[in-house]
Each structure stands twice: as structure tokens, then as C-alpha cells.
Design a protein around this motif. Structure first.
Motif, short mmCIF file in Angstrom:
data_model
loop_
_atom_site.label_atom_id
_atom_site.label_comp_id
_atom_site.label_asym_id
_atom_site.label_seq_id
_atom_site.Cartn_x
_atom_site.Cartn_y
_atom_site.Cartn_z
N GLN A 131 -26.43 -92.12 -53.32
CA GLN A 131 -26.59 -91.66 -51.94
C GLN A 131 -25.73 -90.42 -51.67
N THR A 132 -24.54 -90.37 -52.24
CA THR A 132 -23.64 -89.24 -51.99
C THR A 132 -23.42 -88.37 -53.22
N ALA A 133 -23.72 -88.88 -54.40
CA ALA A 133 -23.53 -88.09 -55.63
C ALA A 133 -24.44 -88.67 -56.70
N ALA A 134 -24.81 -87.84 -57.67
CA ALA A 134 -25.71 -88.27 -58.74
C ALA A 134 -25.12 -89.46 -59.49
N ALA A 135 -26.02 -90.37 -59.91
CA ALA A 135 -25.61 -91.57 -60.64
C ALA A 135 -26.66 -91.88 -61.70
N PRO A 136 -26.84 -91.01 -62.68
CA PRO A 136 -27.92 -91.20 -63.66
C PRO A 136 -27.77 -92.50 -64.42
N GLY A 137 -28.91 -93.18 -64.60
CA GLY A 137 -28.95 -94.41 -65.38
C GLY A 137 -28.58 -95.67 -64.64
N VAL A 138 -28.03 -95.55 -63.43
CA VAL A 138 -27.62 -96.74 -62.67
C VAL A 138 -28.86 -97.45 -62.12
N ARG A 139 -28.88 -98.76 -62.23
CA ARG A 139 -30.03 -99.52 -61.75
C ARG A 139 -30.07 -99.49 -60.21
N PRO A 140 -31.26 -99.39 -59.64
CA PRO A 140 -31.37 -99.39 -58.18
C PRO A 140 -31.15 -100.77 -57.60
N ARG A 141 -30.79 -100.81 -56.32
CA ARG A 141 -30.53 -102.08 -55.62
C ARG A 141 -31.04 -101.97 -54.19
N SER A 142 -31.70 -103.00 -53.73
CA SER A 142 -32.02 -103.09 -52.30
C SER A 142 -30.71 -103.14 -51.52
N ALA A 143 -30.71 -102.58 -50.31
CA ALA A 143 -29.47 -102.50 -49.55
C ALA A 143 -29.76 -102.32 -48.07
N VAL A 144 -28.74 -102.54 -47.26
CA VAL A 144 -28.76 -102.25 -45.83
C VAL A 144 -27.87 -101.04 -45.59
N VAL A 145 -28.35 -100.09 -44.78
CA VAL A 145 -27.52 -98.95 -44.40
C VAL A 145 -27.23 -99.01 -42.91
N ALA A 146 -26.08 -98.46 -42.55
CA ALA A 146 -25.72 -98.27 -41.15
C ALA A 146 -25.82 -96.78 -40.85
N VAL A 147 -26.57 -96.44 -39.81
CA VAL A 147 -26.74 -95.05 -39.40
C VAL A 147 -26.02 -94.86 -38.07
N THR A 148 -25.19 -93.84 -38.00
CA THR A 148 -24.46 -93.54 -36.77
C THR A 148 -24.59 -92.06 -36.46
N ARG A 149 -24.32 -91.73 -35.21
CA ARG A 149 -24.28 -90.32 -34.82
C ARG A 149 -22.86 -89.79 -34.96
N ALA A 150 -22.75 -88.56 -35.42
CA ALA A 150 -21.44 -87.96 -35.59
C ALA A 150 -20.68 -87.87 -34.28
N ASP A 151 -21.42 -87.75 -33.16
CA ASP A 151 -20.76 -87.65 -31.86
C ASP A 151 -20.59 -89.00 -31.19
N GLY A 152 -20.96 -90.09 -31.90
CA GLY A 152 -20.78 -91.43 -31.35
C GLY A 152 -21.82 -91.85 -30.34
N GLY A 153 -22.90 -91.11 -30.22
CA GLY A 153 -23.90 -91.40 -29.20
C GLY A 153 -24.86 -92.52 -29.58
N ILE A 154 -25.79 -92.80 -28.66
CA ILE A 154 -26.80 -93.83 -28.87
C ILE A 154 -27.89 -93.27 -29.78
N ILE A 155 -28.28 -94.05 -30.77
CA ILE A 155 -29.23 -93.59 -31.77
C ILE A 155 -30.62 -93.43 -31.17
N GLY A 156 -31.23 -92.31 -31.46
CA GLY A 156 -32.64 -92.10 -31.14
C GLY A 156 -32.92 -91.35 -29.87
N VAL A 157 -32.00 -91.39 -28.89
CA VAL A 157 -32.28 -90.77 -27.59
C VAL A 157 -31.24 -89.70 -27.26
#
Length: 815
Positions: A789-815
Motif C-alpha cells: 500500500q505504501t511501498a513495493a513488496a514483490p513476492g508477498v502474498r496478498p491478504r484480504s483486509a479492512v482499511v480506515a479512510v480519513t480526511r487530512a483535515d479531520g472532516g466528515i467523509i464524503g461531504v
């Protein structure tokens, strides 16, 4: 008086009013200043801010209450939209200290220090004015903030094939829980090389629907907590090529027990505590006492009308009151009393039951049993992953062999398939409780189970889809009327008993004129299902029979076969119900077999017969008669059609999609929480895709939408082309535009985007990324996410995951 300048740290949509009486915001707008330009000279300051791409409007300046030498100026009236940050920073001369109070409009929470106060503009359905009073040195002044309905507050993410999660500029992505992460004490770190064991203590595979449950500082239920909570996530399936060192193996058709138990335990549900360590920096609490795995081996109770009947009696449960485990958990639901509803989807394929050949049990089955088994697809000669091959005595494996012997049903597992296909209720706050299978809601390939908006004294409805081509949409209506006193009870599963164990199950028929009818599936009212092909007629013997064989009952009453009914969502503002219809093929939706609710049959541009039918899917919505969940009739239209905007014709791209919002195969669907402005007034709708017909242009994606209402479009007759041509009349909602639909997120290669929720304050968005790299191998994975996600990782097996998305200014997502 002192001057106040615009704080350049604020971003698009934030409001910081000009608090001098020298010029109004309208005057400043006329000068067309750039977004953050600030002029300061002597005792005056001016500022501008942009709302997306439109300059914030403002009225003429307020008059100061008091003489010309007044000591306080509240600032100038301004206009914003729901969910945006507003800061009131009055001008106070001398050593005065201001107090700011709200005197009119929907109540908001003011935060801040000194003389400044901020708030998020509340959700509204129409322009609404909020008035705030500033008091300093016995002088008062008012400022009015007009709030308009929400607008999408981000730039659309372009289509892409990048092997990472991509979000709009100004947003951050944090990877939270991943396949294999330990969540119970004593479980070692995940090696991710196929040697890991004990998945009953790890995050499962193929994370699907999820929901955030708030926790107080003391670790108790707190529905308003946005800094500590539980993520409850389904684990639908597995990428077996990555779970084992070199993929799954067998010896003479027999699976090794160590491999099989790992695969079994990787299914089910996980409950994991997370905490915000400050400024929405989320971490997983690996040793939380509330962490829990619910797997196909977890003891469960059978509740409702099927409990104790012969349909669910097995060698492991002769009384038919208990069962073991849950599997293929896909979409979900949330109950207002604090429980989770997990839905068992494609469970049938896990069982061995030879429909023909030397291993068949047909001679030991009745004609009725065979009809039901074939209608549900319990007819595999090995079962998914061949777990039953491991042992004929160990119940962990033997139970996946559903063949009937010559003895009684309680001597084998012939009825084990009947213990799956249900909605399962879980109390996430009490790991000691056994989940309960709610049989009153019917048995099929359950997707979403979303509750109607709860109103004191009204009965509750649960809306559900059956995820298979040409299956149906269902509604369950409780016998008990909702009482708000049940919302905060601590015996949460007992509350579920009250509302989910007794009621009426209905199936939907969509009429050609834009109306619809809920058909009751009630014993004595459901006719005999006529003979179909080689299958004999089926006459129902009881209500339990109808609930176990719900598909047969829906056939019998003449419900409308749909294009893969998946997730349901209920608009928290108006109660309208949305249903994703993911896609259909040429066999399921031939050009001679369209109808008003499933109107398309076409060949995808550049495609073949394998991409014919309705390969891009659509989203249908209904409005209950009288806006009552107990209604037996409704109106409907098609909210959106999926399409490739590049080469689809106008008869395919019926919603007018463009490069910023085109999509295919809608699947996940969720409205924003009404606890924050994005879920009030005109709530935000999140749409997720699970596509194979559009992935040559982009990886799967999530879009943000601002829907209108049923009937905001009109009738239309389309021309289908699929070998020949034919017309079909239908009803289509208002067209998609940049203002009401945008792509918010794209996932890594090979993934499905599925599972979405936010914290109650709407400032952290949780998104599930399922099976990245699903077409790769252990030796050659075709995705390295999330390690890359942040740097190349060749050969590493993929994994299902949950991500948290935030706004840099701390605001409400989407609006």
C-alpha cells in the motif's frame, strides 16, 4: 476592533466567516479572490473560502446591537452545506471574552477554545438557517449560517488498475485488520507463507460486510463512541492457494486434516476491538477481552418456527434445537438493540451429496427431499474443498457429507444443509452468548438483512435479497411492534427473540406499471408448486416447510425472478429501500425474458455470449405504500444502471454515466449513519462493486451518491440488442451527474470492494477489501496488497483486509 483572518489550514467547504463590519462576503466574492487569499491592513481583514468549486454565498453584514463603539461583532452571515466545518470567530475589542450560544435552528455541538467555536453543519433536506449569538462585555450580536443539503465533497478518483487502494486527494488510508492477524492471546504473528495455523484465533479470509459498534472508556456498549469500538466482519470464503504453502493438496482424493481445518476456520465472522490513539490514528487491540472468532465450528441455537422440527434434526442435534457454525457469510444487517445480523449466502456448495452416480443417496431420499435439495443446489459429488473426505468419524469433517443412510435422520447428517442458509444474530458485546439462527426470516442464499427505520408502535420489517440469478427479494414483518425501551436492553438476543422469531415472511412481485405487491409466504396461503421439468409438484406441509424451502414457496406464489438480488439498504431519512441486482447472464436474462424491473438484455461491447444478458447490473428501489414497513404494496423504479460509459449505447448506459462514475456489478450498499450530517436530510449512499465485466478498465470500486426519491425520473422504453432486438418498458430514476454520483475509491488488483461503515461521527470510513490477487498462485501472486500500500513488496502474498479512510483535515467523509 480586533481583526480576524481566514485560517489557511481549512480546506474545501469549510466556513470561516468574515467578522468585521467593513465589507460583506458578497463584496469580497465580487473581487474574485483566490481560495485562501487574505488581505490584512490596519484594523480590517477579509477572507474567502470555496465550497467545492463554488464561492460561499453570504448576506449583507449584520448590524451590531448597541452604539457605534460596540465591543463585539459576531461576523457576517454565510451559507454552507451539510457536513462542512463552520468556525465562528467573533471580533471582540479590548480584553473582553465572548460566549457563543445557538439560539435558532437544528441543535449542533460547539467546540473550541477562546473566543472561537466550530461545528459541523447539520444534515438538512432543505435550506435551513442556524442563528448564533455572541455576547461580550454586555454587548450581543447575532450571525446566521444557512445550511443547504449535502453535496459531494471530493474530486472523483479516476478509473485505474493500480495494485493499491486509491482515494481522493486530501484523504488517508490506514490498513487495519488483515487475513491471519492474531486477535486472541497466545496466537503467534502471521507468517503469510502458508504455514500458519489456528485460524480460530486469527482474522479470517475474504472479509465481507462489516459494522462498527462503539465502546465506552469502560469497554461497554456506547452507540455514540467514535474513538473506541468493535469491527464485526464477515469472512465469506477463502483463497486456498495462499492459505497453504503450495496450494491445497490431496492424496487419492483425501484432504489432509491440517489443511482442511485451516480452511474451515478461516470462514465465519470476526469481532475485533480497535481504538483511536488520537486524530483518527486507529490501531487494533489484539488482546481485547471482546475479540472473538465465530466459525463453522461454533455452537449455535436454532430459533423460530423451524426449531425442534424434523427438518433440522441430525446425529449431532437429535432435538433439532442446536446446530454448529455459520459459513459463507456475505452481507449483514444491524439491529438497533445492538446486535449483528450475519447472512449465510452460498452455503450449499460445501456439502457432498451426489445427485447421481455410484455415490448417490437418491434411493434413501423422498421425492420431496430431492426436489428441495436440487432447488438449492445441494448436489456436489465432493463439496467445496472436499472437507468430508478427511474423516468418516470426526464430526468436524463428517458433517459436510449430507448423504442419507438407510437409518433415521438422527443417525447421519442428511439434514445438516437445512441448518444453513439463515440470518444469524450475534451479540458482539458478549462473547459468552451463542449466536441464534433466525428461521422466521426464511432459508436461501441470504445477502443483506436490513431493518426498516424503527418507529415507536410500528412493527419492524427486514429487507433481504437471495443472491443467485433469477432469485427473489424478501421482506419479514415482525408480529411485535417496536418499543424504544428495547433499544438499550442488555439482554440483546432476547430482544431479537421478540422481534425476529415471530412474524410474516413476504416475497416481492414487481408489476409492469411501476407498482409491486408483497406476497405472503404463510402456510395455508401458499399453493402447491407445480411440477417443473422432471421435478414433481411440491405441496407444503407446514410453516416450517415453507421457511426451510423458501425458494419453492416463492416459486409457487409467482414472485418476480431478479438479476441476482444482493445487498439491501434503507434510506434513514425517508425509509425507501434499495436493492443491488448485481448482474445476470444470457441464460438467466434472455432478450425474450426481460421485464420492467429487469429490463436489459444485451451483449457487452466487445464481448461475446458469455458477457450477454445484464452483465453490468442495476440498483432498484421501492417506496412502501404509505411509507409503512407493514404495507403489502409499493411503488418502484430503477435508481441506477451499471454501464461502461466509453462504448455503451444509450440503451445500455441508461443512467448517463461518465468516466467519473461509471461502474459495473453493484454489490455492497450502505447509507450513512443518521448520527452525523452525512446521514441526515439527504443521506449519502455508498455503492460497492464486485465485477468481472468492467475490470479491463478499472479495478473494483466504491462510489458515493446522493439519491433522490422513487419517481424522480420517469417511464422509458428501451431497445435491447442481444442476437435480435426487442423493446422493454421500465421506470428509471433521475440521471447520474457529477453532483449526485462520484467514484470515491478503487481497490487493488483482483479484489472485490465489500463492507462499509463509519464511526458515528462520520470522520472515519471503514472499507473491506476482499480477495486481492484472487487469480494468482502462491508462487506467482498477481497482487501484493496490502503489503504494498505504501511501498513495493514483490513476492508477498496478498491478504484480504479492512482499511480506515480519513480526511487530512479531520472532516466528515464524503461531504
Amino acid at each position: 476592533m480586533a481583526s480576524t483572518t481566514f485560517d489557511a489550514a481549512y480546506t474545501d467547504g469549510d466556513v470561516d466567516t468574515n467578522f468585521t463590519n467593513l465589507r460583506t462576503l458578497n463584496e469580497i466574492a465580487d473581487e474574485r479572490f483566490s481560495r485562501r487569499q487574505t488581505l490584512v491592513g490596519g484594523m480590517q481583514a477579509s477572507a474567502t473560502a470555496f465550497l467545492g468549486t463554488s464561492l460561499l454565498a453570504a448576506c449583507s453584514g449584520d448590524e451590531v446591537i448597541g452604539p457605534a463603539e460596540a465591543l463585539v461583532n459576531a461576523g457576517q452571515d454565510a451559507t454552507t452545506t451539510a457536513g462542512r466545518l463552520v468556525t465562528i470567530a467573533p471580533t471582540v475589542s479590548g480584553s473582553g471574552t465572548a460566549t457563543i450560544t445557538q439560539v435558532a435552528g437544528p441543535a449542533v455541538t460547539l467546540t473550541g477554545t477562546g473566543n472561537n467555536r466550530s461545528f459541523f453543519a447539520p444534515g438538512v433536506a432543505a435550506a435551513t438557517t442556524l442563528t448564533f449569538r455572541v455576547n461580550a462585555n454586555n454587548q450581543i450580536d447575532d450571525v446566521n449560517i444557512t445550511v443547504n443539503p449535502a453535496q459531494l465533497g471530493f474530486t472523483a478518483v479516476p478509473r485505474n488498475r493500480d495494485d493499491r487502494v486509491t482515494v481522493p486527494a486530501g484523504h488517508n488510508v490506514t490498513v487495519l485488520t488483515r487475513l491471519g492477524d492474531p486477535i486472541l492471546a497466545g496466537v503467534p504473528a502471521f507468517a503469510n507463507n502458508g504455514t500458519d495455523t489456528n485460524f480460530a484465533g486469527r482474522i479470517g479470509d475474504h472479509g465481507d460486510a462489516l459494522y462498527y459498534y462503539g465502546l465506552s472508556a469502560a469497554g461497554m456498549r456506547d452507540d455514540n463512541s467514535s474513538i473506541r469500538g468493535l469491527i464485526v466482519q464477515n469472512h465469506e470464503n477463502i483463497s486456498e492457494q495462499y492459505l497453504q504453502p503450495n496450494g491445497p493438496t490431496n492424496v487419492g482424493g483425501v484432504r489432509p486434516a491440517a489443511e482442511a481445518i485451516k480452511e474451515i476456520e478461516a470462514h465465519g465472522v470476526s469481532v475485533t476491538e480497535i481504538q483511536d490513539t488520537g486524530n483518527r490514528n486507529w490501531v487494533v487491540i489484539n488482546n481485547s477481552a471482546l475479540n472473538r472468532r465465530i466459525t463453522p465450528n461454533t455452537p449455535m441455537a436454532i430459533n423460530g418456527p423451524v426449531r425442534g422440527t424434523a427438518f433440522v434434526q441430525t446425529v449431532a442435534s437429535p432435538t433439532g434445537t442446536t446446530c454448529t457454525g455459520t459459513i459463507n457469510n456475505c452481507a449483514n444487517g444491524f439491529a438497533e438493540w445492538g446486535t449483528n445480523l450475519t447472512c449465510e449466502e452460498n452455503w450449499a456448495g460445501y456439502f457432498r451429496r451426489d445427485n447421481s452416480g455410484p455415490g448417490t443417496d437418491n434411493a434413501n431420499r423422498t421425492a420431496r427431499e430431492l426436489t428441495a435439495l436440487r432447488r438449492y443446489g445441494v448436489n456436489s459429488s465432493t463439496g467445496n474443498n472436499a472437507w468430508s473426505s478427511v474423516s468418516t468419524t470426526d464430526p468436524i469433517f463428517r458433517r459436510w457429507d449430507a448423504r442419507a443412510g438407510t437409518g433415521a435422520a438422527t443417525s447421519d447428517y442428511r439434514n445438516e444443509p437445512n441448518t444453513f442458509g439463515w440470518v444469524v444474530e450475534i451479540d458482539p458485546f458478549n462473547p459468552a452468548t451463542a449466536p441464534r439462527k433466525r428461521t422466521a426470516l426464511g432459508r436461501f442464499a441470504h445477502e443483506g438483512a436490513w431493518l426498516s427505520n424503527l418507529v415507536e408502535g410500528q412493527r419492524i420489517a427486514v429487507y433481504m435479497g437471495d443472491d443467485s440469478r433469477r432469485e427473489y427479494m424478501y421482506k419479514f414483518v415482525s408480529d411485535a411492534a417496536w418499543t424504544n425501551a428495547d433499544r438499550n436492553r442488555t439482554d440483546r438476543l432476547a430482544v431479537g427473540d421478540k422481534y425476529l422469531d415471530a412474524g410474516t415472511l413476504y416475497v416481492a412481485r414487481f408489476n409492469a406499471d411501476g407498482t409491486g405487491t408483497w406476497l405472503p409466504l404463510v402456510f395455508g396461503q401458499v399453493p402447491t408448486r407445480p411440477a417443473v421439468g422432471m421435478e414433481p409438484a411440491y405441496t407444503f406441509a407446514s410453516q416450517a416447510d415453507i421457511l426451510v424451502n423458501t425458494r419453492l414457496a416463492a416459486d409457487a406464489v409467482g414472485a418476480t425472478p431478479m438479476d441476482r438480488p444482493e445487498w439491501t439498504a434503507v434510506n434513514p431519512a425517508n425509509g425507501e429501500i434499495y436493492l443491488t441486482l448485481t448482474n445476470n447472464n444470457a441464460g438467466g436474462r434472455p432478450i425474450t425474458g426481460t421485464d420492467a424491473a429487469n429490463p436489459r438484455s444485451f451483449i457487452a461491447p466487445g464481448g461475446t455470449g458469455s458477457t450477454a444478458g445484464n452483465p453490468n447490473g442495476h440498483i432498484i428501489r421501492i417506496r412502501e405504500n404509505g411509507d409503512l414497513p407493514t404495507a403489502t404494496t409499493f411503488r418502484w423504479d430503477i435508481y441506477l444502471f451499471g454501464a461502461d460509459s466509453v462504448d455503451a449505447s444509450a440503451n445500455v448506459n441508461l443512467s448517463g454515466l461518465n468516466a467519473d462514475n461509471d461502474f459495473s456489478s453493484p454489490d455492497g450498499l450502505w447509507f450513512a449513519r443518521p448520527q452525523n450530517p452525512s446521514g441526515v436530510g439527504r443521506p449519502l449512499l455508498w455503492i460497492q462493486t464486485d465485477d468481472g465485466a468492467f475490470t479491463d478498465r478499472t479495478n473494483n470500486q466504491m462510489l458515493a451518491a446522493l439519491p433522490g426519491r422513487v419517481g424522480d425520473g420517469g417511464a422509458r422504453t428501451i431497445t435491447n440488442t442481444n442476437g435480435t432486438t426487442a423493446t422493454q418498458a421500465t421506470f428509471i430514476g433521475t440521471a447520474a451527474t457529477a453532483a449526485n454520483l462520484r467514484r470515491f475509491l478503487t481497490g487493488p488488483i483482483g479484489c472485490e470492494i465489500t463492507g462499509v461503515d463509519t464511526t458515528p461521527d462520520g470522520r472515519t470510513l471503514f472499507v473491506g477489501i476482499q480477495h486481492p490477487g484472487e487469480n494468482g498462485t502462491a508462487a506467482a501472486p498477481d497482487s501484493n496488497w496490502p503489503a504494498n500500500q505504501t511501498a513495493a513488496a514483490p513476492g508477498v502474498r496478498p491478504r484480504s483486509a479492512v482499511v480506515a479512510v480519513t480526511r487530512a483535515d479531520g472532516g466528515i467523509i464524503g461531504v
